[in-house]
Design a protein around this motif. Structure first.
Motif, mmCIF file in Angstrom:
data_model
loop_
_atom_site.group_PDB
_atom_site.id
_atom_site.type_symbol
_atom_site.label_atom_id
_atom_site.label_comp_id
_atom_site.label_asym_id
_atom_site.label_seq_id
_atom_site.Cartn_x
_atom_site.Cartn_y
_atom_site.Cartn_z
ATOM 1 N N MET A 19 0.850 -1.199 0.000
ATOM 2 C CA MET A 19 0.000 0.000 0.000
ATOM 3 C C MET A 19 0.878 1.239 0.000
ATOM 4 S SD MET A 19 -2.858 1.106 2.823
ATOM 5 C CE MET A 19 -1.643 1.475 4.078
ATOM 6 N N ALA A 20 0.524 2.191 -0.878
ATOM 7 C CA ALA A 20 1.316 3.425 -0.980
ATOM 8 C C ALA A 20 0.606 4.560 -0.254
ATOM 9 C CB ALA A 20 1.525 3.793 -2.440
ATOM 10 N N LEU A 21 1.312 5.196 0.672
ATOM 11 C CA LEU A 21 0.754 6.355 1.349
ATOM 12 C C LEU A 21 0.870 7.572 0.460
ATOM 13 C CD1 LEU A 21 2.220 5.828 4.925
ATOM 14 C CD2 LEU A 21 -0.100 5.341 4.139
ATOM 15 N N GLN A 22 0.014 8.568 0.685
ATOM 16 C CA GLN A 22 0.058 9.786 -0.109
ATOM 17 C C GLN A 22 1.400 10.495 0.070
ATOM 18 O OE1 GLN A 22 -3.240 12.382 0.529
ATOM 19 N NE2 GLN A 22 -4.586 11.179 -0.761
ATOM 20 N N THR A 23 1.910 10.963 -1.038
ATOM 21 C CA THR A 23 3.207 11.633 -1.008
ATOM 22 C C THR A 23 3.152 13.005 -1.655
ATOM 23 O OG1 THR A 23 3.818 10.540 -3.090
ATOM 24 C CG2 THR A 23 4.462 9.445 -1.042
ATOM 25 N N GLY A 24 1.971 13.584 -1.745
ATOM 26 C CA GLY A 24 1.864 14.937 -2.280
ATOM 27 C C GLY A 24 1.786 15.003 -3.789
ATOM 28 N N GLY A 25 1.296 13.905 -4.449
ATOM 29 C CA GLY A 25 1.111 13.927 -5.902
ATOM 30 C C GLY A 25 -0.100 14.752 -6.272
ATOM 31 N N ASN A 26 -0.641 14.486 -7.461
ATOM 32 C CA ASN A 26 -1.799 15.238 -7.929
ATOM 33 C C ASN A 26 -3.071 14.673 -7.306
ATOM 34 O OD1 ASN A 26 -3.529 16.917 -9.281
ATOM 35 N ND2 ASN A 26 -3.420 15.789 -11.211
ATOM 36 N N ALA A 27 -3.242 14.910 -6.016
ATOM 37 C CA ALA A 27 -4.382 14.351 -5.285
ATOM 38 C C ALA A 27 -5.704 14.919 -5.770
ATOM 39 C CB ALA A 27 -4.217 14.608 -3.791
ATOM 40 N N ASP A 28 -5.680 16.091 -6.405
ATOM 41 C CA ASP A 28 -6.919 16.731 -6.875
ATOM 42 C C ASP A 28 -7.160 16.515 -8.363
ATOM 43 O OD1 ASP A 28 -7.590 17.661 -4.392
ATOM 44 O OD2 ASP A 28 -6.793 19.670 -4.700
ATOM 45 N N TRP A 29 -6.634 15.435 -8.943
ATOM 46 C CA TRP A 29 -6.810 15.188 -10.376
ATOM 47 C C TRP A 29 -8.287 15.105 -10.760
ATOM 48 C CZ3 TRP A 29 -9.705 11.110 -11.963
ATOM 49 C CH2 TRP A 29 -9.886 10.063 -11.058
ATOM 50 N N TRP A 30 -9.122 14.700 -9.822
ATOM 51 C CA TRP A 30 -10.549 14.501 -10.080
ATOM 52 C C TRP A 30 -11.305 15.817 -10.206
ATOM 53 C CZ3 TRP A 30 -13.110 16.912 -6.153
ATOM 54 C CH2 TRP A 30 -12.369 17.144 -4.979
ATOM 55 N N ARG A 31 -10.726 16.895 -9.704
ATOM 56 C CA ARG A 31 -11.425 18.185 -9.709
ATOM 57 C C ARG A 31 -11.425 18.757 -11.132
ATOM 58 N NH1 ARG A 31 -12.694 21.329 -5.261
ATOM 59 N NH2 ARG A 31 -11.302 20.087 -3.947
ATOM 60 N N GLY A 32 -12.577 18.792 -11.751
ATOM 61 C CA GLY A 32 -12.677 19.230 -13.139
ATOM 62 C C GLY A 32 -12.415 18.137 -14.146
ATOM 63 N N ALA A 33 -12.285 16.888 -13.678
ATOM 64 C CA ALA A 33 -11.976 15.777 -14.581
ATOM 65 C C ALA A 33 -13.154 15.457 -15.494
ATOM 66 C CB ALA A 33 -11.603 14.540 -13.770
ATOM 67 N N VAL A 34 -12.841 14.862 -16.651
ATOM 68 C CA VAL A 34 -13.841 14.325 -17.568
ATOM 69 C C VAL A 34 -13.828 12.812 -17.402
ATOM 70 C CG1 VAL A 34 -14.594 14.105 -19.952
ATOM 71 C CG2 VAL A 34 -13.490 16.222 -19.186
ATOM 72 N N ILE A 35 -14.964 12.253 -16.987
ATOM 73 C CA ILE A 35 -15.082 10.824 -16.676
ATOM 74 C C ILE A 35 -16.008 10.174 -17.700
ATOM 75 C CG2 ILE A 35 -15.756 9.139 -14.918
ATOM 76 C CD1 ILE A 35 -15.364 11.454 -12.834
ATOM 77 N N TYR A 36 -15.556 9.096 -18.292
ATOM 78 C CA TYR A 36 -16.319 8.396 -19.345
ATOM 79 C C TYR A 36 -16.887 7.109 -18.760
ATOM 80 C CZ TYR A 36 -17.167 6.225 -23.979
ATOM 81 O OH TYR A 36 -17.730 5.629 -25.099
ATOM 82 N N GLN A 37 -18.211 7.006 -18.737
ATOM 83 C CA GLN A 37 -18.842 5.816 -18.170
ATOM 84 C C GLN A 37 -18.922 4.700 -19.200
ATOM 85 O OE1 GLN A 37 -22.938 6.174 -16.913
ATOM 86 N NE2 GLN A 37 -23.048 4.041 -16.269
ATOM 87 N N VAL A 38 -18.423 3.532 -18.804
ATOM 88 C CA VAL A 38 -18.502 2.330 -19.626
ATOM 89 C C VAL A 38 -19.513 1.372 -19.006
ATOM 90 C CG1 VAL A 38 -17.252 0.315 -20.485
ATOM 91 C CG2 VAL A 38 -16.115 2.548 -20.417
ATOM 92 N N TYR A 39 -20.477 0.943 -19.810
ATOM 93 C CA TYR A 39 -21.438 -0.080 -19.398
ATOM 94 C C TYR A 39 -20.925 -1.400 -19.976
ATOM 95 C CZ TYR A 39 -26.006 -1.935 -18.070
ATOM 96 O OH TYR A 39 -27.018 -2.643 -17.463
ATOM 97 N N PRO A 40 -20.204 -2.211 -19.180
ATOM 98 C CA PRO A 40 -19.407 -3.315 -19.740
ATOM 99 C C PRO A 40 -20.160 -4.278 -20.646
ATOM 100 C CG PRO A 40 -18.762 -2.935 -17.469
ATOM 101 C CD PRO A 40 -19.968 -2.066 -17.725
#
Length: 549
Positions: free
Chosen positions: A1-22
């Motif tokens: 398990m990797a602990l947070q190290t100050g990467g781009n933790a806010d990548w989801w803010r303003g992200a474009v998410i594509y929903q796949v219905y498998p």
């Protein structure tokens, strides 16, 4: 398990998410059902759109009574979709392409085939006896209270072994878990950790406000319709909308569980959550409670923009209400998903208007403040499929036919190649749902060869969004208009952009407010509105963007 190290933790803010219905994306083994290998095969298409993440609808082991939203094993892949190795390969390829992977967590309920429920219903004294919501009947044998199922009928089912009723918000084969039991919470969080350790980037939480019910099992009061919220209620054919759901969902205890969920995610790098909130007129109040404070969900989406209205007043009202009620939370906007009619069919007045509406809608969505969700096929401008009753697979649609035709019309397979059987989705003789001709005609390969297609417009629009950081997380303020126009300013740092959208079928003129000066117009993909010194001239269903000072 990797602990947070100050990467781009806010990548989801303003992200474009594509929903796949498998089950409807791509079949690779010829059984008429989409699978994980099919998603891997088509990830290059998703990457070409310029999205940040995919959200996968459920692929877990399931009897498939509700197309996978009835889970019998949270930590394995159903054989119809493949194996855990197939999932790992799919995720590795997504990450290679720079795409995050979000998976559906359906934890408000399980399948009645789940080992937890099999044990729970076996007696009143077993180790999991209280893992589900059980209650004694009233003296006359009727259900413990008046709660209803969204899928029709009472929200309680009698079990002859325990001689008690169990609660179900959906199908009778989807018993609700008892979140008042800490061992239940612990067990669910253990399954979440399983996928975190496997490397998933986040979770879409199905029916996130349904986790807890009232401990006292009090009756819901009648619902008093609000004319201003007509688009947010259940279909008129469903009595579920006749109650004010004060006690069977959205309970205050949910906040503490969401804190536990977030605390687990915060032990990992760059993970996110997006919750589905279905709470009628109270949805935005619930979103505010679930996303503020930075210790619960990262973001939520509601059904506010998933109804029939595509007007300036409606969109402005939804966004302003969110901004007024949710101060430090975040929203994810969408016009379509796997549960509602495709928005091209909801918004367009004629068949000829559909591609125009498809292009305008993504341009509006891409300009809003928040993250955005796209549903597979909307980048092709797919309309809702008209299916015969005998082709339906959705238990909700079958239950309420013909007053409500269900969700199969938005779940038909992706059309990849127009000249092939089933538009290239499967080599099987029969697909699980048919591919209508009008959808096959809008296939990916057809649109790839047409520079003016909806597909190319999506790519250009998402690139436009990505090249202007103000659209990712800049502020948003609406501008008054002399006509029925959607006008707002997005601002971040030195960049200040004016957007004007004409969602009507008539040409319009936008007059700049006093003190606002137009700078250089920005070429919004697909639109050519013209500006003077103090006005903007827009055609019907047109858009405009310019820098302002």
């Amino acid at each position: 398990m990797a602990l947070q190290t100050g990467g781009n933790a806010d990548w989801w803010r303003g992200a474009v998410i594509y929903q796949v219905y498998p089950r409807s994306f791509q079949d690779t083994n010829g059984d008429g059902l989409g699978d994980l290998k099919g998603i891997t095969r088509r990830l290059s298409h998703i990457a070409s759109l310029g999205v940040d993440a995919i959200w996968l609808s459920p692929f877990f082991k399931s009897p498939m009574a509700d197309m996978g939203y009835d889970v019998s094993d949270y930590c394995d892949v159903d054989p119809i979709f493949g194996t855990l190795d197939d999932f790992d390969a799919m995720m590795a390829e997504a990450h290679r392409l720079g795409i995050k992977v979000i998976i559906d967590q359906v934890i408000s309920h399980t399948s009645d085939r789940h080992p937890w429920f099999v044990e729970s219903r076996s007696s009143r004294t077993n180790d999991k006896a209280d893992w589900y919501v059980w209650a004694d009947p009233k003296p006359d044998g009727t259900a413990p209270n008046n709660w209803l199922s969204i899928f029709g009928g009472p929200g309680w089912e009698w079990d002859g072994v325990r001689r008690q009723y169990y609660q179900h918000n959906f199908l009778t084969s989807q018993p609700d878990l008892n979140f008042h039991s800490k061992p239940v919470q612990d067990a669910l969080l253990k399954t979440v950790k399983f996928w975190l350790d496997r490397g998933v980037d986040g979770f879409r939480l199905d029916t996130v406000n349904y986790y807890f019910c009232d401990k006292q099992l009090r009756d819901n009061p009648p619902h008093v319709p609000d004319p201003d919220q007509a688009g947010l209620d259940a279909p008129d054919s469903n009595p579920y909308g006749m109650q004010n759901h004060l006690y069977d969902k959205t309970q205050p205890e949910n906040l503490e569980f969401l804190r536990r969920f977030r605390a687990l995610l915060d032990q990992y790098e760059e993970r996110t959550t997006v919750g589905e909130v279905g709470d009628g007129a109270r949805s935005l109040k619930t979103v505010a409670a679930y996303t503020t404070g930075g210790d619960k969900l990262h973001m939520c989406y509601t059904f506010d923009l998933l109804g029939p209205e595509f007007t300036a007043a409606h969109i402005r009202g939804c966004v302003e209400t969110f901004q007024r009620m949710v101060k430090d939370g975040w929203v994810c906007w969408a016009f379509s998903n796997h549960d509602v009619n495709r928005h091209v069919s909801r918004f367009a007045l004629t068949e000829e208007e559909r591609p125009i509406i498809a292009k305008l809608a993504i341009s509006v969505l891409a300009a809003l403040r928040g993250s955005i969700c796209l549903y597979q096929g909307e980048e092709l401008g797919l309309p809702e499929a008209e299916l015969a009753f005998e082709d339906l697979r959705d238990p909700y649609g079958i239950r309420f036919w013909p007053a409500f035709k269900g969700r199969d019309g938005c779940r038909t397979p992706m059309p990849w190649e127009a000249g092939k059987a089933h538009a290239g989705f499967t080599s099987a003789e029969k697909s699980w749902l048919p591919v209508p001709y009008e959808q096959a005609a809008l296939s990916v390969d057809t649109q790839e060869n047409d520079d003016s297609s909806v597909l190319h417009h999506y790519r250009r629009t998402l690139e436009f969004r990505k090249t202007h950081p103000v659209l990712i997380d800049g502020s948003m303020e609406f501008v008054g208009s002399n006509q029925d126009l959607l006008a707002f300013v997005r601002e971040k740092g030195d960049e200040k952009l004016l957007f004007v959208f004409n969602l009507t079928r008539e040409a319009a003129e936008f007059q700049l407010p006093a003190g606002m000066a137009l700078g250089a117009p920005l070429p919004m993909p697909g639109f050519k509105a013209a500006a003077g010194a103090k006005t903007v001239q827009l055609d019907a269903l047109d858009a405009f963007c310019a820098r302002i000072s």
